[in-house]
Design a protein around this motif. Structure first.
Motif, short mmCIF file in Angstrom:
data_model
loop_
_atom_site.label_atom_id
_atom_site.label_comp_id
_atom_site.label_asym_id
_atom_site.label_seq_id
_atom_site.Cartn_x
_atom_site.Cartn_y
_atom_site.Cartn_z
N ASP A 1 41.21 118.64 14.59
CA ASP A 1 40.02 117.80 14.54
C ASP A 1 39.00 118.10 13.75
N VAL A 2 38.59 117.66 12.60
CA VAL A 2 37.66 118.30 11.68
C VAL A 2 36.46 117.46 11.13
N ARG A 3 35.46 117.55 10.77
CA ARG A 3 34.41 117.13 9.86
C ARG A 3 34.93 117.10 8.38
N LEU A 4 34.43 115.96 7.58
CA LEU A 4 34.85 115.97 6.41
C LEU A 4 33.56 115.57 5.47
N THR A 5 33.47 116.33 4.49
CA THR A 5 32.35 116.24 3.50
C THR A 5 32.76 114.95 2.56
N GLU A 6 34.00 114.47 2.07
CA GLU A 6 34.35 113.40 1.43
C GLU A 6 35.27 112.64 2.33
N GLU A 7 34.78 111.21 2.39
CA GLU A 7 35.59 110.27 3.08
C GLU A 7 36.86 110.07 2.51
N PRO A 8 37.99 109.89 3.45
CA PRO A 8 39.48 109.45 2.79
C PRO A 8 39.19 107.93 2.12
N THR B 1 43.32 117.38 -2.59
CA THR B 1 42.04 117.73 -1.97
C THR B 1 41.99 117.98 -0.57
N ASP B 2 41.03 118.95 -0.39
CA ASP B 2 41.03 119.12 1.21
C ASP B 2 39.86 118.26 1.78
N LEU B 3 39.15 117.43 0.91
CA LEU B 3 38.11 116.43 1.24
C LEU B 3 36.80 117.15 1.99
N GLY B 4 36.84 118.54 1.55
CA GLY B 4 35.60 119.40 2.12
C GLY B 4 35.64 119.41 3.55
N MET B 5 36.83 119.68 4.25
CA MET B 5 36.72 119.55 5.54
C MET B 5 36.27 121.00 6.10
N HIS B 6 35.58 120.62 7.47
CA HIS B 6 34.78 121.76 7.94
C HIS B 6 34.63 121.77 9.55
N ASP B 7 34.08 122.60 10.08
CA ASP B 7 33.76 122.67 11.57
C ASP B 7 34.95 121.86 12.51
N ALA B 8 35.74 122.51 12.40
CA ALA B 8 37.21 122.38 13.25
C ALA B 8 36.67 122.60 14.93
N ARG B 9 36.87 121.48 15.66
CA ARG B 9 36.57 121.72 16.95
C ARG B 9 37.90 122.08 17.83
N PRO C 1 49.24 132.63 14.37
CA PRO C 1 47.80 132.13 14.40
C PRO C 1 47.84 131.08 13.46
N VAL C 2 47.02 130.29 13.50
CA VAL C 2 46.46 129.04 12.60
C VAL C 2 45.02 128.86 12.62
N ASP C 3 44.58 128.50 11.16
CA ASP C 3 43.08 128.80 11.28
C ASP C 3 42.84 127.59 10.18
N LEU C 4 41.40 127.03 9.93
CA LEU C 4 41.05 125.95 9.06
C LEU C 4 41.63 126.24 7.66
N ASP C 5 41.52 127.41 6.98
CA ASP C 5 42.30 127.62 5.79
C ASP C 5 43.63 127.04 5.46
N GLU C 6 44.52 127.15 6.65
CA GLU C 6 45.83 126.98 6.54
C GLU C 6 45.83 125.45 6.35
N VAL C 7 45.11 124.91 7.13
CA VAL C 7 44.96 123.16 7.35
C VAL C 7 44.41 122.71 5.83
N ARG C 8 43.39 123.41 5.34
CA ARG C 8 42.98 123.15 3.99
C ARG C 8 43.96 122.94 3.24
N GLU C 9 44.89 124.39 3.04
CA GLU C 9 45.80 124.35 1.92
C GLU C 9 46.90 123.54 2.09
N ILE C 10 47.25 123.12 3.40
CA ILE C 10 48.53 122.15 3.56
C ILE C 10 47.90 120.57 3.09
N THR C 11 46.75 120.38 3.29
CA THR C 11 45.80 119.00 2.91
C THR C 11 46.02 119.13 1.45
N ARG C 12 45.60 120.17 0.77
CA ARG C 12 45.44 120.21 -0.83
C ARG C 12 46.71 120.09 -1.27
N ALA C 13 47.91 120.64 -0.77
CA ALA C 13 49.19 120.80 -1.36
C ALA C 13 49.77 119.28 -1.23
#
Length: 483
Positions: A194-201, A257-265, A241-253
């Motif tokens: 669950d993340v925040r996005l800088t760009e809206e899908p 784009t990873d839509l500028g995701m940040h601040d995962a809760r 282990p899983v971190d936000l960088d892995e989520v970003r990488e999968i989304t870009r693939a």
């Protein structure tokens, strides 16, 4: 372990013991308590409010069932309405074609669903016991005794006339019954965040995949987004282990784009199985929800199927325990819901395999399916109806009216909306205007507001138990209502 001991002298402490306080157990317990039965609900976890959740999709048929309990409008106010499903980048399924008061998908966290169901259950006087784990059970001809252990490891026994296991994929009830849970892992190493996005899908809910990776992005409507992803080249155990960088990488693939995701809760990794118990009932013990069936997250059908299991079982238990129906009615729970669970396994499995399409043959098959659903309206309408739950029906006997076993839409009757009348938890006999046959106290009489001549008996779960175009007297209807 389940055995058949000699009947004991201990009194029955509750009518129904429900094990597991997820959405399935909460709806079931609330229904039974609202029907005037004593209900105890035990949950292994401590009582707490969490903002972490896996399920987030509430389909039209589930919203109808919540509407029949006066809960849908509140839940809708907390979520985001999705009127079109975007799949694989090219396929758009128009949910507005659903013949329902709710022609859309509601995206809202599972904890919101649990919140409205728990408040209803508490107001109906369900006895909640958190921090209580089932460690064994046995049953006799009249009751079930559950051995439980509280958080301080104090052992105790709870006795009930019936017990329902709604305690998830690792069900202690299913294990105590000795029931197998056959199946396989359909997909491994799925990440959730669950993340925040800088760009809206581009859309509120979309599914994208390219053979090497796929991602699902859904808006909760409050600035948070659910991201689910999978990478063919990173298949690791759930404990890795899983971190936000892995989520970003999968989304870009998958998306570019990873839509500028940040601040995962919340970030998690899990695998998804396709499994189903061979039986949903052993004597006085029943299974519902993930305790009975589990499948891929594709289509968002898991929580919805469990809630619909509960709605099917609750009125039958209430009818039997209140003396309105014979105990044989309970056999219909498995005969109706087991095929539905199997169908959900097939449909969700097909969707996840299309998303994972990798070889040229698999991609060609996905293109054919996409083209079929995009251009053939009956095919897309059937797909939408099944995923949403609107298209689910139950078998009818030979010679039955064509409406028997079908879902009743939210009919506008002389007495009001059908869903409003269903909030009483009783069967409803709908007859032409001016005809009011003498009915048992537990059956509600309603009338068409127009000139329609069909008579319908609508079950408390909103399905049609009987229909006829003929004129019937009270004497004609007595045997039917007795059944």
């Amino acid at each position: 372990m389940t055995d058949q001991p000699s009947p004991g002298s201990s009194p029955t402490t509750t009518d129904v013991l429900v094990v597991g306080a997820g959405p399935t157990g909460l709806l079931l317990a609330g229904d039974l308590a609202a029907a005037g039965l004593s209900v105890t609900l035990v949950e292994r976890r401590p009582q707490e409010t969490s903002n972490l959740t896996r399920a987030f999709a509430v389909h039209a048929r589930t919203l109808e069932m919540l509407d029949a309990r006066g809960l849908a409008d509140e839940l809708i106010s907390k979520g985001e309405i999705i009127r079109s499903l975007q799949l694989f980048g090219r396929l758009a399924l128009d949910l507005g074609r659903l013949r329902s008061r709710f022609p859309y998908l509601l995206v809202t966290p599972q904890y919101e669903v649990e919140g409205v169901l728990e408040r209803r259950a508490r107001s109906a006087s369900v006895d909640f016991r958190y921090g209580t784990e089932l460690v064994g059970l046995h049953q006799d001809a009249d009751s079930v005794t559950a051995e439980v252990r509280t958080g301080d490891h104090t052992p105790t026994s709870l006795r009930a006339r019936y017990l329902v296991g709604t305690d998830g994929v690792r069900s202690a009830v299913r294990e105590a019954l000795g029931l197998p849970f056959p199946g396989t892992a359909v997909i491994r190493s799925i990440v959730l965040a669950d993340v925040r996005l800088t760009e809206e899908p581009e859309t509120l809910l979309s599914v994208r995949g390219n053979g090497e990776a796929f991602t699902v992005i859904a808006s909760f409507g409050d600035g948070w987004y659910r991201v689910m992803g999978w990478n063919r080249n990173r298949q690791v155990p759930d404990t890795a282990p899983v971190d936000l960088d892995e989520v970003r990488e999968i989304t870009r693939a998958a998306l570019g784009t990873d839509l500028g995701m940040h601040d995962a809760r919340w970030i998690s990794r899990f695998h998804s199985d396709e499994r189903q118990a061979p039986s949903y009932r052993t004597g006085r013990v029943f299974l519902a929800g993930d305790a009975a069936h589990v499948h891929s997250p594709a289509g968002g059908q898991g929580m919805n199927t469990g809630i619909q299991d509960a709605a099917n079982l609750s009125w039958k238990l209430a009818a039997v325990l209140r003396g309105h129906a014979p105990a044989s009615l309970l056999d219909s729970y498995e005969s109706e819901r087991h095929p539905v669970g199997a169908a959900v396994l097939r449909s969700s499995g097909a969707l996840i395999r299309l998303a994972m399409a990798h070889t040229p043959f698999q991609r060609a098959a996905r293109s054919v399916c996409t083209r079929l659903l995009s251009t053939v309206r009956p095919a897309s309408a059937k797909a939408i109806a099944m995923v949403s739950g609107i298209g689910i029906s139950y078998p009818a006997g030979r010679g039955a009216h064509h409406l028997t076993g079908k879902r009743a839409p939210d009919l506008h009757l002389a007495e009001g909306r059908l869903h409003t009348l269903l909030r009483e938890g009783s069967p409803i006999l709908v007859t032409p205007a001016g005809r009011t046959p003498e009915l048992p106290a537990h059956v509600i009489s309603a009338h068409w507001s127009g000139t329609r001549h069909t008579s319908l008996l609508v079950r408390p779960d909103g399905y049609i138990a009987w229909a006829s175009e003929k004129q019937h007297t009270a004497g004609d209807l007595a045997p039917l209502l007795g059944r």
